[in-house]
Design a protein around this motif. Sequence first.
Motif, PDB file in Angstrom:
ATOM      1  N   THR A  17       0.838  -1.208   0.000  1.00 42.93           N
ATOM      2  CA  THR A  17       0.000   0.000   0.000  1.00 42.93           C
ATOM      3  C   THR A  17       0.871   1.255   0.000  1.00 42.93           C
ATOM      4  N   LEU A  18       1.903   1.257   0.831  1.00 43.03           N
ATOM      5  CA  LEU A  18       2.820   2.401   0.849  1.00 43.03           C
ATOM      6  C   LEU A  18       3.488   2.584  -0.517  1.00 43.03           C
ATOM      7  N   ALA A  19       3.897   1.478  -1.129  1.00 41.59           N
ATOM      8  CA  ALA A  19       4.509   1.542  -2.463  1.00 41.59           C
ATOM      9  C   ALA A  19       3.505   2.069  -3.489  1.00 41.59           C
ATOM     10  N   ALA A  20       2.258   1.644  -3.382  1.00 44.38           N
ATOM     11  CA  ALA A  20       1.220   2.102  -4.311  1.00 44.38           C
ATOM     12  C   ALA A  20       1.070   3.621  -4.220  1.00 44.38           C
ATOM     13  N   TYR A  21       1.090   4.149  -3.018  1.00 42.15           N
ATOM     14  CA  TYR A  21       0.992   5.601  -2.859  1.00 42.15           C
ATOM     15  C   TYR A  21       2.203   6.306  -3.460  1.00 42.15           C
ATOM     16  N   ARG A  22       3.383   5.743  -3.228  1.00 45.15           N
ATOM     17  CA  ARG A  22       4.599   6.364  -3.788  1.00 45.15           C
ATOM     18  C   ARG A  22       4.570   6.366  -5.313  1.00 45.15           C
ATOM     19  N   VAL A  23       4.245   5.232  -5.896  1.00 47.02           N
ATOM     20  CA  VAL A  23       4.263   5.112  -7.361  1.00 47.02           C
ATOM     21  C   VAL A  23       3.177   5.968  -7.993  1.00 47.02           C
ATOM     22  N   THR A  24       1.979   5.963  -7.427  1.00 52.55           N
ATOM     23  CA  THR A  24       0.876   6.702  -8.050  1.00 52.55           C
ATOM     24  C   THR A  24       1.019   8.212  -7.915  1.00 52.55           C
ATOM     25  N   ARG A  25       1.913   8.681  -7.039  1.00 55.30           N
ATOM     26  CA  ARG A  25       2.193  10.125  -6.977  1.00 55.30           C
ATOM     27  C   ARG A  25       2.731  10.632  -8.316  1.00 55.30           C
ATOM     28  N   ARG A  26       3.361   9.738  -9.066  1.00 50.90           N
ATOM     29  CA  ARG A  26       3.953  10.118 -10.353  1.00 50.90           C
ATOM     30  C   ARG A  26       2.969   9.967 -11.521  1.00 50.90           C
ATOM     31  N   PHE A  27       1.782   9.454 -11.261  1.00 48.40           N
ATOM     32  CA  PHE A  27       0.791   9.306 -12.328  1.00 48.40           C
ATOM     33  C   PHE A  27       0.314  10.687 -12.766  1.00 48.40           C
ATOM     34  N   PRO A  28      -0.175  10.780 -13.999  1.00 43.84           N
ATOM     35  CA  PRO A  28      -0.699  12.069 -14.478  1.00 43.84           C
ATOM     36  C   PRO A  28      -1.852  12.565 -13.598  1.00 43.84           C
ATOM     37  N   ARG A  29      -1.949  13.851 -13.476  1.00 45.71           N
ATOM     38  CA  ARG A  29      -2.997  14.475 -12.648  1.00 45.71           C
ATOM     39  C   ARG A  29      -4.398  14.045 -13.090  1.00 45.71           C
ATOM     40  N   ASP A  30      -4.589  13.833 -14.392  1.00 43.82           N
ATOM     41  CA  ASP A  30      -5.921  13.457 -14.861  1.00 43.82           C
ATOM     42  C   ASP A  30      -6.316  12.036 -14.451  1.00 43.82           C
ATOM     43  N   GLU A  31      -5.403  11.283 -13.859  1.00 44.09           N
ATOM     44  CA  GLU A  31      -5.712   9.949 -13.337  1.00 44.09           C
ATOM     45  C   GLU A  31      -6.033   9.968 -11.840  1.00 44.09           C
ATOM     46  N   LEU A  32      -5.990  11.156 -11.231  1.00 38.09           N
ATOM     47  CA  LEU A  32      -6.191  11.260  -9.784  1.00 38.09           C
ATOM     48  C   LEU A  32      -7.485  10.591  -9.334  1.00 38.09           C
ATOM     49  N   TYR A  33      -8.562  10.816 -10.054  1.00 38.21           N
ATOM     50  CA  TYR A  33      -9.852  10.234  -9.676  1.00 38.21           C
ATOM     51  C   TYR A  33     -10.155   8.955 -10.433  1.00 38.21           C
ATOM     52  N   GLY A  34      -9.199   8.510 -11.209  1.00 37.94           N
ATOM     53  CA  GLY A  34      -9.342   7.277 -11.970  1.00 37.94           C
ATOM     54  C   GLY A  34      -8.448   6.201 -11.393  1.00 37.94           C
ATOM     55  N   LEU A  35      -7.430   5.863 -12.140  1.00 40.88           N
ATOM     56  CA  LEU A  35      -6.564   4.747 -11.774  1.00 40.88           C
ATOM     57  C   LEU A  35      -5.793   4.984 -10.481  1.00 40.88           C
ATOM     58  N   THR A  36      -5.358   6.195 -10.233  1.00 35.17           N
ATOM     59  CA  THR A  36      -4.653   6.493  -8.981  1.00 35.17           C
ATOM     60  C   THR A  36      -5.535   6.140  -7.797  1.00 35.17           C
ATOM     61  N   SER A  37      -6.756   6.611  -7.826  1.00 37.52           N
ATOM     62  CA  SER A  37      -7.703   6.347  -6.746  1.00 37.52           C
ATOM     63  C   SER A  37      -8.011   4.854  -6.619  1.00 37.52           C
ATOM     64  N   GLN A  38      -8.200   4.184  -7.742  1.00 39.97           N
ATOM     65  CA  GLN A  38      -8.525   2.753  -7.728  1.00 39.97           C
ATOM     66  C   GLN A  38      -7.386   1.933  -7.134  1.00 39.97           C
ATOM     67  N   ILE A  39      -6.172   2.231  -7.520  1.00 45.80           N
ATOM     68  CA  ILE A  39      -5.013   1.500  -7.006  1.00 45.80           C
ATOM     69  C   ILE A  39      -4.886   1.714  -5.506  1.00 45.80           C
ATOM     70  N   ARG A  40      -4.984   2.950  -5.089  1.00 45.99           N
ATOM     71  CA  ARG A  40      -4.841   3.246  -3.670  1.00 45.99           C
ATOM     72  C   ARG A  40      -5.945   2.598  -2.842  1.00 45.99           C
ATOM     73  N   ARG A  41      -7.170   2.668  -3.321  1.00 47.11           N
ATOM     74  CA  ARG A  41      -8.289   2.088  -2.567  1.00 47.11           C
ATOM     75  C   ARG A  41      -8.208   0.574  -2.496  1.00 47.11           C
ATOM     76  N   SER A  42      -7.863  -0.081  -3.590  1.00 47.88           N
ATOM     77  CA  SER A  42      -7.797  -1.543  -3.548  1.00 47.88           C
ATOM     78  C   SER A  42      -6.630  -2.012  -2.686  1.00 47.88           C
ATOM     79  N   ALA A  43      -5.500  -1.289  -2.733  1.00 46.92           N
ATOM     80  CA  ALA A  43      -4.356  -1.655  -1.889  1.00 46.92           C
ATOM     81  C   ALA A  43      -4.712  -1.487  -0.414  1.00 46.92           C
ATOM     82  N   ALA A  44      -5.287  -0.346  -0.070  1.00 50.30           N
ATOM     83  CA  ALA A  44      -5.668  -0.109   1.326  1.00 50.30           C
ATOM     84  C   ALA A  44      -6.750  -1.077   1.781  1.00 50.30           C
ATOM     85  N   SER A  45      -7.608  -1.485   0.872  1.00 41.73           N
ATOM     86  CA  SER A  45      -8.678  -2.419   1.207  1.00 41.73           C
ATOM     87  C   SER A  45      -8.137  -3.775   1.663  1.00 41.73           C
ATOM     88  N   VAL A  46      -7.036  -4.207   1.068  1.00 42.80           N
ATOM     89  CA  VAL A  46      -6.430  -5.477   1.494  1.00 42.80           C
ATOM     90  C   VAL A  46      -6.076  -5.376   2.975  1.00 42.80           C
TER      91      VAL A  46
END
Length: 123
Positions: A17-46
């Motif tokens: 989960t910590l790695a997911a947050y680090r990596v997704t910080r580099r994702f494009p801003r337009d993915e903030l509510y898309g893939l960035t959010s999905q990755i972070r939520r599914s990782a934290a959900s585990v």
Amino acid sequence: MQDFRKLRVWAAAHQITLAAYRVTRRFPRDELYGLTSQIRRSAASVCANIAEGCGRSSRRDFARFLHVAQGSASELEYHWILALDLGLVDQTGYEQITAGVTDVKRMLTGLVRRLERTARAAR
């Protein structure tokens, strides 16, 4: 009830989960509510489902939450495939991250099996 922080599987999932947050910080801003959010939520959900299961009063309930955590881990695995295919992560990063997810899924499966065995033995 048990302390989820003492479980190796929770610690491994937390690191993912910590790695997911680090990596997704580099994702494009337009993915903030898309893939960035999905990755972070599914990782934290585990992690959250492991923790919630530890707070339950029966092995059966704990196992049920571990199954939900497994589903979230599979969802996370897909999101990383999508991130790779979209060029948001490179092959090396993808392989490192998904190796960790695979390890967590194996640990979850092993823990569920152990809980089911001890529940059967207690009958």
